[in-house]
Design a protein around this motif. Structure first.
Motif, PDB file in Angstrom:
ATOM      1  N   SER A 143       0.812  -1.220   0.000  1.00 42.11           N
ATOM      2  CA  SER A 143       0.000   0.000   0.000  1.00 42.11           C
ATOM      3  C   SER A 143       0.841   1.263   0.000  1.00 42.11           C
ATOM      4  N   GLU A 194      -3.234  -0.261  -3.143  1.00 38.46           N
ATOM      5  CA  GLU A 194      -4.320   0.636  -3.528  1.00 38.46           C
ATOM      6  C   GLU A 194      -3.951   1.466  -4.747  1.00 38.46           C
ATOM      7  N   GLU A 231      -3.042   2.481  -8.442  1.00 43.99           N
ATOM      8  CA  GLU A 231      -3.420   1.950  -9.754  1.00 43.99           C
ATOM      9  C   GLU A 231      -2.235   1.320 -10.485  1.00 43.99           C
ATOM     10  N   LEU A 244      -1.485  -1.958  -8.922  1.00 43.31           N
ATOM     11  CA  LEU A 244      -2.517  -2.950  -9.244  1.00 43.31           C
ATOM     12  C   LEU A 244      -2.286  -3.542 -10.629  1.00 43.31           C
ATOM     13  N   GLU A 291      -7.390  -4.584  -2.282  1.00 42.77           N
ATOM     14  CA  GLU A 291      -7.160  -3.151  -2.101  1.00 42.77           C
ATOM     15  C   GLU A 291      -7.192  -2.749  -0.639  1.00 42.77           C
TER      16      GLU A 291
END
Length: 124
Positions: free
Chosen positions: A51, A87, A89, A92, A113
């Motif tokens: 994160s 979290e 983008e 991810l 997330e």
């Protein structure tokens, strides 16, 4: 040199928090250290929390190479659940690529997330 990761062993799982701008070696070293740590056992569920990490410097070739190296390390220690939390983008997108490369492993692997969702899944 300060490590960009921290390992903690909870009662039922291991948590690895990776932070700041991290390198390829930071991630490999965190995996190696986590599976050779004093409280680790074969099949121990793990949460890798990215994160607060910045892996935006990784390109798809690096992610594929990283996936292969991590899979080799983790496959040697038995099957388990592995959750990745991020979290951001960009993280991810890269983690989803990692997941695609990692498929076919005997480990269960999911991306979340939120830490709470990852922990709930690890403990289910």
């Amino acid at each position: 040199m300060e490590k960009n990761y921290e390992l903690t062993w909870e009662k039922a799982y291991m948590k690895v928090v990776i932070r700041n701008t991290c390198s390829f070696d930071d991630i490999i070293n965190s995996v190696v250290e986590s599976v050779t740590g004093p409280y680790f056992y074969d099949g121990m569920p793990s949460i890798y929390d990215l994160s607060n990490a910045d892996i935006s410097g990784f390109d798809s070739d690096m992610v594929i190479e990283l996936s292969e190296k991590v899979a080799d390390i983790i496959e040697s220690i038995g099957s388990s659940k592995i959750a990745i939390v991020t979290e951001k983008e960009i993280n991810l997108t890269l983690i989803q690529l990692f997941k695609e490369v990692y498929q076919g492993s005997r480990n269960e692997f999911e991306v979340f997330e939120s830490f709470d969702d990852a922990r709930d899944w690890i403990l289910s």
